[in-house]
Design a protein around this motif. Structure first.
Motif, PDB file in Angstrom:
ATOM      1  N   ALA A  70      40.228  36.703  41.575  1.00  0.00           N
ATOM      2  CA  ALA A  70      39.288  37.813  41.662  1.00  0.00           C
ATOM      3  C   ALA A  70      38.101  37.443  42.552  1.00  0.00           C
ATOM      4  O   ALA A  70      37.633  38.263  43.341  1.00  0.00           O
ATOM      5  CB  ALA A  70      38.818  38.205  40.264  1.00  0.00           C
ATOM      6  N   THR A  71      37.638  36.218  42.437  1.00  0.00           N
ATOM      7  CA  THR A  71      36.552  35.750  43.296  1.00  0.00           C
ATOM      8  C   THR A  71      37.000  35.716  44.748  1.00  0.00           C
ATOM      9  O   THR A  71      36.277  36.150  45.642  1.00  0.00           O
ATOM     10  CB  THR A  71      36.082  34.354  42.850  1.00  0.00           C
ATOM     11  N   TRP A  72      38.205  35.227  44.995  1.00  0.00           N
ATOM     12  CA  TRP A  72      38.766  35.195  46.345  1.00  0.00           C
ATOM     13  C   TRP A  72      38.872  36.602  46.928  1.00  0.00           C
ATOM     14  O   TRP A  72      38.624  36.822  48.114  1.00  0.00           O
ATOM     15  CB  TRP A  72      40.144  34.528  46.301  1.00  0.00           C
ATOM     16  N   ALA A  73      39.208  37.576  46.070  1.00  0.00           N
ATOM     17  CA  ALA A  73      39.358  38.960  46.519  1.00  0.00           C
ATOM     18  C   ALA A  73      38.008  39.651  46.712  1.00  0.00           C
ATOM     19  O   ALA A  73      37.959  40.768  47.182  1.00  0.00           O
ATOM     20  CB  ALA A  73      40.206  39.741  45.515  1.00  0.00           C
ATOM     21  N   ARG A  74      36.911  38.981  46.330  1.00  0.00           N
ATOM     22  CA  ARG A  74      35.546  39.467  46.487  1.00  0.00           C
ATOM     23  C   ARG A  74      35.167  40.526  45.462  1.00  0.00           C
ATOM     24  O   ARG A  74      34.386  41.433  45.740  1.00  0.00           O
ATOM     25  CB  ARG A  74      35.291  39.946  47.919  1.00  0.00           C
ATOM     26  N   ALA A  75      35.715  40.398  44.258  1.00  0.00           N
ATOM     27  CA  ALA A  75      35.347  41.299  43.170  1.00  0.00           C
ATOM     28  C   ALA A  75      33.916  41.005  42.721  1.00  0.00           C
ATOM     29  O   ALA A  75      33.472  39.862  42.765  1.00  0.00           O
ATOM     30  CB  ALA A  75      36.300  41.131  41.994  1.00  0.00           C
ATOM     31  N   ASP A  76      33.221  42.036  42.295  1.00  0.00           N
ATOM     32  CA  ASP A  76      31.852  41.882  41.822  1.00  0.00           C
ATOM     33  C   ASP A  76      31.798  41.435  40.364  1.00  0.00           C
ATOM     34  O   ASP A  76      30.849  40.763  39.954  1.00  0.00           O
ATOM     35  CB  ASP A  76      31.094  43.200  41.987  1.00  0.00           C
ATOM     36  N   GLU A  77      32.798  41.836  39.572  1.00  0.00           N
ATOM     37  CA  GLU A  77      32.896  41.468  38.162  1.00  0.00           C
ATOM     38  C   GLU A  77      34.360  41.281  37.812  1.00  0.00           C
ATOM     39  O   GLU A  77      35.244  41.851  38.456  1.00  0.00           O
ATOM     40  CB  GLU A  77      32.314  42.556  37.245  1.00  0.00           C
ATOM     41  N   VAL A  78      34.611  40.496  36.759  1.00  0.00           N
ATOM     42  CA  VAL A  78      35.985  40.253  36.293  1.00  0.00           C
ATOM     43  C   VAL A  78      36.030  40.520  34.797  1.00  0.00           C
ATOM     44  O   VAL A  78      35.180  40.037  34.049  1.00  0.00           O
ATOM     45  CB  VAL A  78      36.432  38.803  36.582  1.00  0.00           C
ATOM     46  N   LEU A  79      37.023  41.295  34.374  1.00  0.00           N
ATOM     47  CA  LEU A  79      37.263  41.559  32.961  1.00  0.00           C
ATOM     48  C   LEU A  79      38.617  40.998  32.588  1.00  0.00           C
ATOM     49  O   LEU A  79      39.553  41.041  33.388  1.00  0.00           O
ATOM     50  CB  LEU A  79      37.289  43.071  32.689  1.00  0.00           C
ATOM     51  N   ALA A 102      31.526  47.751  29.143  1.00  0.00           N
ATOM     52  CA  ALA A 102      30.405  48.678  29.292  1.00  0.00           C
ATOM     53  C   ALA A 102      29.203  47.990  29.941  1.00  0.00           C
ATOM     54  O   ALA A 102      28.555  48.560  30.827  1.00  0.00           O
ATOM     55  CB  ALA A 102      30.025  49.267  27.935  1.00  0.00           C
ATOM     56  N   GLU A 103      28.914  46.759  29.518  1.00  0.00           N
ATOM     57  CA  GLU A 103      27.790  46.024  30.106  1.00  0.00           C
ATOM     58  C   GLU A 103      28.017  45.754  31.592  1.00  0.00           C
ATOM     59  O   GLU A 103      27.100  45.898  32.402  1.00  0.00           O
ATOM     60  CB  GLU A 103      27.569  44.707  29.373  1.00  0.00           C
ATOM     61  N   ALA A 104      29.240  45.349  31.947  1.00  0.00           N
ATOM     62  CA  ALA A 104      29.539  45.061  33.354  1.00  0.00           C
ATOM     63  C   ALA A 104      29.434  46.327  34.196  1.00  0.00           C
ATOM     64  O   ALA A 104      28.854  46.310  35.300  1.00  0.00           O
ATOM     65  CB  ALA A 104      30.933  44.451  33.476  1.00  0.00           C
ATOM     66  N   ALA A 105      29.981  47.441  33.700  1.00  0.00           N
ATOM     67  CA  ALA A 105      29.898  48.701  34.438  1.00  0.00           C
ATOM     68  C   ALA A 105      28.445  49.130  34.599  1.00  0.00           C
ATOM     69  O   ALA A 105      28.016  49.534  35.692  1.00  0.00           O
ATOM     70  CB  ALA A 105      30.711  49.783  33.731  1.00  0.00           C
ATOM     71  N   ALA A 106      27.663  49.039  33.524  1.00  0.00           N
ATOM     72  CA  ALA A 106      26.257  49.428  33.588  1.00  0.00           C
ATOM     73  C   ALA A 106      25.482  48.563  34.577  1.00  0.00           C
ATOM     74  O   ALA A 106      24.667  49.074  35.356  1.00  0.00           O
ATOM     75  CB  ALA A 106      25.629  49.347  32.193  1.00  0.00           C
ATOM     76  N   THR A 107      25.745  47.276  34.570  1.00  0.00           N
ATOM     77  CA  THR A 107      25.058  46.363  35.499  1.00  0.00           C
ATOM     78  C   THR A 107      25.346  46.751  36.946  1.00  0.00           C
ATOM     79  O   THR A 107      24.439  46.819  37.778  1.00  0.00           O
ATOM     80  CB  THR A 107      25.487  44.905  35.240  1.00  0.00           C
ATOM     81  N   LEU A 108      26.620  47.014  37.258  1.00  0.00           N
ATOM     82  CA  LEU A 108      26.982  47.380  38.629  1.00  0.00           C
ATOM     83  C   LEU A 108      26.419  48.744  39.009  1.00  0.00           C
ATOM     84  O   LEU A 108      25.979  48.946  40.146  1.00  0.00           O
ATOM     85  CB  LEU A 108      28.495  47.343  38.809  1.00  0.00           C
ATOM     86  N   LEU A 109      26.408  49.682  38.082  1.00  0.00           N
ATOM     87  CA  LEU A 109      25.841  50.997  38.374  1.00  0.00           C
ATOM     88  C   LEU A 109      24.332  50.922  38.551  1.00  0.00           C
ATOM     89  O   LEU A 109      23.762  51.615  39.400  1.00  0.00           O
ATOM     90  CB  LEU A 109      26.212  51.994  37.278  1.00  0.00           C
ATOM     91  N   ARG A 110      23.666  50.079  37.780  1.00  0.00           N
ATOM     92  CA  ARG A 110      22.217  49.885  37.967  1.00  0.00           C
ATOM     93  C   ARG A 110      21.936  49.312  39.349  1.00  0.00           C
ATOM     94  O   ARG A 110      20.996  49.730  40.031  1.00  0.00           O
ATOM     95  CB  ARG A 110      21.654  48.942  36.907  1.00  0.00           C
ATOM     96  N   ARG A 111      22.737  48.325  39.741  1.00  0.00           N
ATOM     97  CA  ARG A 111      22.569  47.710  41.060  1.00  0.00           C
ATOM     98  C   ARG A 111      22.760  48.760  42.148  1.00  0.00           C
ATOM     99  O   ARG A 111      21.983  48.824  43.099  1.00  0.00           O
ATOM    100  CB  ARG A 111      23.570  46.574  41.233  1.00  0.00           C
ATOM    101  N   LEU A 112      23.750  49.596  41.967  1.00  0.00           N
ATOM    102  CA  LEU A 112      24.005  50.673  42.916  1.00  0.00           C
ATOM    103  C   LEU A 112      22.830  51.636  42.937  1.00  0.00           C
ATOM    104  O   LEU A 112      22.375  52.052  43.988  1.00  0.00           O
ATOM    105  CB  LEU A 112      25.293  51.413  42.538  1.00  0.00           C
TER     106      LEU A 112
END
Length: 143
Positions: free
Chosen positions: A101-110, A120-130
């Motif tokens: 996932a890191t190699w593929a350049r994913a922002d988060e891994v579940l 939910a926390e990971a999605a919220a973090t990415l949406l806040r960043r956006l």
């Protein structure tokens, strides 16, 4: 303003449903409601990204015939510069696949199955960043 849209990709309808349920319609109070766009094929994902129909991508690394890890890598390597790749969360089957996932350049891994609190926390973090960078770019869904 339209709700942020989370694209959920998996060839398996049960996996898509598990991801949607884990993230929920309101991943965090400050994020507000989100809408989901479910995709089961690579062409659907590419069309959504090309048309900027999603603010966040959640891709199943175990999907068949095209896995989310490959899609993530493809989006980051092959899209023209004028197309912005939304943040990507990858769902992987084994903790040992985190390096892929890191190699593929994913922002988060579940890890699969997705834990509701973590997802939910990971999605919220990415949406806040956006949200701190720009307002959601996705248009309202029409069905």
């Amino acid at each position: 303003m339209a709700n942020p849209v989370i694209l959920v990709y998996s060839s398996n309808a049960q996996t898509r449903a598990a991801i949607v349920a884990a993230i929920g319609r309101r991943p965090a109070a400050d994020v507000g409601l989100v809408d989901f766009l479910e995709c089961s094929t690579l062409p659907e994902v590419l069309l959504a990204v090309d048309s900027q129909a999603a603010d966040l991508l959640v891709l199943d690394g175990e999907a068949q015939p095209v896995g989310g890890i490959g899609i993530c890598r493809q989006l980051h390597q092959e899209l023209p510069d004028d197309i912005v790749v939304p943040p990507v969360m990858l769902l992987v089957g084994r903790a040992a696949d985190r390096w892929l996932a890191t190699w593929a350049r994913a922002d988060e891994v579940l890890l699969s199955p997705p834990d509701p609190v973590t997802a939910a926390e990971a999605a919220a973090t990415l949406l806040r960043r956006l949200g701190s960078e720009q307002a959601p770019v996705a248009a309202e869904l029409t069905g």
